[in-house]
Design an enzyme around this catalytic site. Structure first.
Site, PDB file in Angstrom:
ATOM      1  N   HIS A  40     -21.379  17.442 -19.270  1.00  0.00           N
ATOM      2  CA  HIS A  40     -20.637  17.748 -17.486  1.00  0.00           C
ATOM      3  C   HIS A  40     -19.920  18.574 -17.546  1.00  0.00           C
ATOM      4  O   HIS A  40     -19.618  18.878 -19.117  1.00  0.00           O
ATOM      5  CB  HIS A  40     -20.026  16.724 -16.934  1.00  0.00           C
ATOM      6  CG  HIS A  40     -19.416  16.446 -15.604  1.00  0.00           C
ATOM      7  ND1 HIS A  40     -20.050  16.889 -14.613  1.00  0.00           N
ATOM      8  CD2 HIS A  40     -18.243  17.290 -15.618  1.00  0.00           C
ATOM      9  CE1 HIS A  40     -19.095  17.026 -13.713  1.00  0.00           C
ATOM     10  NE2 HIS A  40     -18.009  17.975 -14.175  1.00  0.00           N
TER      11      HIS A  40
ATOM     12  N   LYS B 144     -21.538  13.264 -22.620  1.00  0.00           N
ATOM     13  CA  LYS B 144     -21.678  12.354 -22.138  1.00  0.00           C
ATOM     14  C   LYS B 144     -22.223  11.661 -23.353  1.00  0.00           C
ATOM     15  O   LYS B 144     -22.505  11.709 -24.756  1.00  0.00           O
ATOM     16  CB  LYS B 144     -22.890  12.741 -21.301  1.00  0.00           C
ATOM     17  CG  LYS B 144     -22.308  13.662 -20.218  1.00  0.00           C
ATOM     18  CD  LYS B 144     -23.617  13.629 -19.510  1.00  0.00           C
ATOM     19  CE  LYS B 144     -23.192  14.602 -18.014  1.00  0.00           C
ATOM     20  NZ  LYS B 144     -24.520  14.265 -16.604  1.00  0.00           N
TER      21      LYS B 144
ATOM     22  N   GLU C 291     -11.162  17.720 -11.313  1.00  0.00           N
ATOM     23  CA  GLU C 291     -11.675  17.245 -12.237  1.00  0.00           C
ATOM     24  C   GLU C 291     -11.105  17.147 -13.655  1.00  0.00           C
ATOM     25  O   GLU C 291     -10.521  15.991 -13.974  1.00  0.00           O
ATOM     26  CB  GLU C 291     -12.803  17.831 -13.169  1.00  0.00           C
ATOM     27  CG  GLU C 291     -13.875  17.364 -12.086  1.00  0.00           C
ATOM     28  CD  GLU C 291     -15.315  18.219 -11.995  1.00  0.00           C
ATOM     29  OE1 GLU C 291     -16.522  17.655 -11.495  1.00  0.00           O
ATOM     30  OE2 GLU C 291     -15.548  18.038 -13.285  1.00  0.00           O
TER      31      GLU C 291
ATOM     32  N   THR D 196     -29.759  20.965 -15.465  1.00  0.00           N
ATOM     33  CA  THR D 196     -28.986  19.925 -15.451  1.00  0.00           C
ATOM     34  C   THR D 196     -30.699  19.290 -15.870  1.00  0.00           C
ATOM     35  O   THR D 196     -30.303  18.320 -16.563  1.00  0.00           O
ATOM     36  CB  THR D 196     -29.294  19.738 -13.825  1.00  0.00           C
ATOM     37  OG1 THR D 196     -28.732  20.584 -13.402  1.00  0.00           O
ATOM     38  CG2 THR D 196     -29.093  18.459 -14.072  1.00  0.00           C
TER      39      THR D 196
ATOM     40  N   ARG E 112     -28.127  21.797 -23.476  1.00  0.00           N
ATOM     41  CA  ARG E 112     -29.180  20.850 -22.894  1.00  0.00           C
ATOM     42  C   ARG E 112     -30.311  21.207 -23.525  1.00  0.00           C
ATOM     43  O   ARG E 112     -30.562  19.975 -23.708  1.00  0.00           O
ATOM     44  CB  ARG E 112     -28.486  21.380 -20.760  1.00  0.00           C
ATOM     45  CG  ARG E 112     -27.772  20.593 -20.498  1.00  0.00           C
ATOM     46  CD  ARG E 112     -27.067  20.480 -19.346  1.00  0.00           C
ATOM     47  NE  ARG E 112     -26.266  19.203 -19.057  1.00  0.00           N
ATOM     48  CZ  ARG E 112     -26.202  19.771 -17.499  1.00  0.00           C
ATOM     49  NH1 ARG E 112     -26.382  20.262 -16.887  1.00  0.00           N
ATOM     50  NH2 ARG E 112     -25.537  18.953 -16.834  1.00  0.00           N
TER      51      ARG E 112
ATOM     52  N   PHE F   2     -29.693   8.713  -7.099  1.00  0.00           N
ATOM     53  CA  PHE F   2     -29.887   8.525  -8.823  1.00  0.00           C
ATOM     54  C   PHE F   2     -28.063   8.191  -8.715  1.00  0.00           C
ATOM     55  O   PHE F   2     -27.898   7.876  -9.891  1.00  0.00           O
ATOM     56  CB  PHE F   2     -29.920   9.525  -9.425  1.00  0.00           C
ATOM     57  CG  PHE F   2     -28.971  10.819  -9.147  1.00  0.00           C
ATOM     58  CD1 PHE F   2     -28.722  10.902  -9.415  1.00  0.00           C
ATOM     59  CD2 PHE F   2     -29.813  11.576  -8.216  1.00  0.00           C
ATOM     60  CE1 PHE F   2     -27.198  12.690  -9.126  1.00  0.00           C
ATOM     61  CE2 PHE F   2     -29.571  13.159  -7.963  1.00  0.00           C
ATOM     62  CZ  PHE F   2     -28.105  13.530  -8.198  1.00  0.00           C
TER      63      PHE F   2
ATOM     64  N   TYR G 290     -18.090  11.067  -9.578  1.00  0.00           N
ATOM     65  CA  TYR G 290     -18.811  11.474  -8.671  1.00  0.00           C
ATOM     66  C   TYR G 290     -19.360  10.729  -7.557  1.00  0.00           C
ATOM     67  O   TYR G 290     -20.235  11.149  -7.043  1.00  0.00           O
ATOM     68  CB  TYR G 290     -20.662  10.751  -9.804  1.00  0.00           C
ATOM     69  CG  TYR G 290     -20.947  11.596 -10.635  1.00  0.00           C
ATOM     70  CD1 TYR G 290     -20.859  12.866 -10.899  1.00  0.00           C
ATOM     71  CD2 TYR G 290     -21.014  11.223 -12.445  1.00  0.00           C
ATOM     72  CE1 TYR G 290     -20.798  13.791 -12.085  1.00  0.00           C
ATOM     73  CE2 TYR G 290     -20.912  11.645 -13.385  1.00  0.00           C
ATOM     74  CZ  TYR G 290     -21.357  12.811 -13.399  1.00  0.00           C
ATOM     75  OH  TYR G 290     -22.025  13.103 -14.282  1.00  0.00           O
TER      76      TYR G 290
ATOM     77  N   ARG H 124     -21.056  26.764 -17.314  1.00  0.00           N
ATOM     78  CA  ARG H 124     -21.956  26.349 -16.755  1.00  0.00           C
ATOM     79  C   ARG H 124     -23.297  26.662 -17.298  1.00  0.00           C
ATOM     80  O   ARG H 124     -24.609  26.675 -17.524  1.00  0.00           O
ATOM     81  CB  ARG H 124     -22.237  27.302 -15.798  1.00  0.00           C
ATOM     82  CG  ARG H 124     -21.283  25.677 -14.650  1.00  0.00           C
ATOM     83  CD  ARG H 124     -21.903  24.289 -14.428  1.00  0.00           C
ATOM     84  NE  ARG H 124     -23.084  24.043 -13.820  1.00  0.00           N
ATOM     85  CZ  ARG H 124     -23.088  22.846 -13.531  1.00  0.00           C
ATOM     86  NH1 ARG H 124     -22.267  22.155 -13.377  1.00  0.00           N
ATOM     87  NH2 ARG H 124     -24.723  22.658 -13.048  1.00  0.00           N
TER      88      ARG H 124
HETATM   89  O1  CDP Z   1     -24.619  17.500 -13.583  1.00  0.00           O
HETATM   90  P1  CDP Z   1     -24.561  19.240 -13.305  1.00  0.00           P
HETATM   91  O2  CDP Z   1     -23.439  19.946 -12.133  1.00  0.00           O
HETATM   92  O3  CDP Z   1     -25.432  20.465 -13.640  1.00  0.00           O
HETATM   93  O4  CDP Z   1     -25.975  18.551 -12.352  1.00  0.00           O
HETATM   94  P2  CDP Z   1     -25.314  17.719 -10.609  1.00  0.00           P
HETATM   95  O5  CDP Z   1     -26.402  18.373  -9.922  1.00  0.00           O
HETATM   96  O6  CDP Z   1     -24.585  17.255  -9.797  1.00  0.00           O
HETATM   97  O7  CDP Z   1     -25.816  15.962 -11.266  1.00  0.00           O
HETATM   98  C1  CDP Z   1     -24.922  14.844 -11.363  1.00  0.00           C
HETATM   99  C2  CDP Z   1     -25.656  14.515 -13.375  1.00  0.00           C
HETATM  100  O8  CDP Z   1     -26.697  13.677 -12.354  1.00  0.00           O
HETATM  101  C3  CDP Z   1     -26.355  15.230 -13.808  1.00  0.00           C
HETATM  102  O9  CDP Z   1     -25.751  15.975 -14.860  1.00  0.00           O
HETATM  103  C4  CDP Z   1     -27.170  14.187 -13.947  1.00  0.00           C
HETATM  104  O10 CDP Z   1     -27.073  13.873 -15.521  1.00  0.00           O
HETATM  105  C5  CDP Z   1     -27.210  13.005 -13.273  1.00  0.00           C
HETATM  106  N1  CDP Z   1     -28.637  13.495 -12.261  1.00  0.00           N
HETATM  107  C6  CDP Z   1     -29.578  12.782 -12.461  1.00  0.00           C
HETATM  108  O11 CDP Z   1     -30.041  11.397 -12.979  1.00  0.00           O
HETATM  109  N2  CDP Z   1     -31.182  12.707 -11.805  1.00  0.00           N
HETATM  110  C7  CDP Z   1     -31.205  13.895 -11.035  1.00  0.00           C
HETATM  111  N3  CDP Z   1     -32.402  14.076 -10.164  1.00  0.00           N
HETATM  112  C8  CDP Z   1     -29.805  15.116 -10.613  1.00  0.00           C
HETATM  113  C9  CDP Z   1     -28.657  14.666 -11.833  1.00  0.00           C
HETATM  114 MG    MG Z   2     -22.359  18.845 -10.917  1.00  0.00          MG
END
Ligand code: CDP
Ligand code: MG
Length: 136
Positions: free
Chosen positions: A118, A12, A129, A94, A105, A60, A52, A88
């Site tokens: 990601h 990212k 994707e 996350t 992370r 968000f 997304y 993962r």
């Molecule tokens: O990336 P990941 O699959 O772990 O998380 P996601 O639940 O699919 O969310 C996508 C992205 O949204 C995350 O990687 C975060 O960068 C962002 N996010 C955020 O900014 N605030 C949150 N409360 C949850 C996710």
């Molecule tokens: Mg995700």
């Protein structure tokens, strides 16, 4: 039984901006991932919104799409046995604050939004994707 999979990984903007892309690629390579394809690009916000779309109802969503399109990213197809789950695990939670020691992370993430990488969350989404970024 063997289960060779492909998954989509994105380095990212926060990580590319700090010149961490080679270091993060080395972590994948050292963990037996093959980088099948890669490209450095910058998305239009409208592309980030498509990518997304599953999150479009989340509070968000707008900030997330603005952020992902805010600077260059490195997009990769990674291949390994059980690549989706393995990636993962290597990425970590996350929220970098909750990510385990040794994960990408934990090491590089700045905050829940600037969490450096990601990774696809299922084999089905990995296909979607990969097709999104590498249709040929
Ligand atoms: O990336 P990941 O699959 O772990 O998380 P996601 O639940 O699919 O969310 C996508 C992205 O949204 C995350 O990687 C975060 O960068 C962002 N996010 C955020 O900014 N605030 C949150 N409360 C949850 C996710
Ligand atoms: Mg995700």
């Amino acid at each position: 039984m063997s289960n060779l999979e492909k998954t989509l990984s994105i380095i990212k903007p926060d990580a590319v901006e700090r010149n961490l892309d080679q270091e993060i690629k080395n972590i994948f390579l050292n963990n037996d991932f093959k980088i099948i394809k890669e490209k450095k690009i910058q998305l239009e916000k409208s592309d980030a919104e498509k990518f997304y779309k599953v999150h479009e109802t989340k509070p968000f969503y707008n900030d997330l799409c603005a952020y992902l399109s805010s600077g260059p990213i490195v997009v990769m197809i990674l291949e390994k046995e059980n690549a989706v789950l393995s990636n993962r695990e290597l990425m970590g939670a996350t929220n970098p604050k909750e990510a385990k020691e040794g994960t990408i992370r934990k090491k590089y993430g700045v905050s829940i939004d600037k969490n450096s990488v990601h990774g696809s969350d299922s084999p089905e989404n990995a296909k979607i994707e990969i097709e999104f970024f590498f249709k040929d």
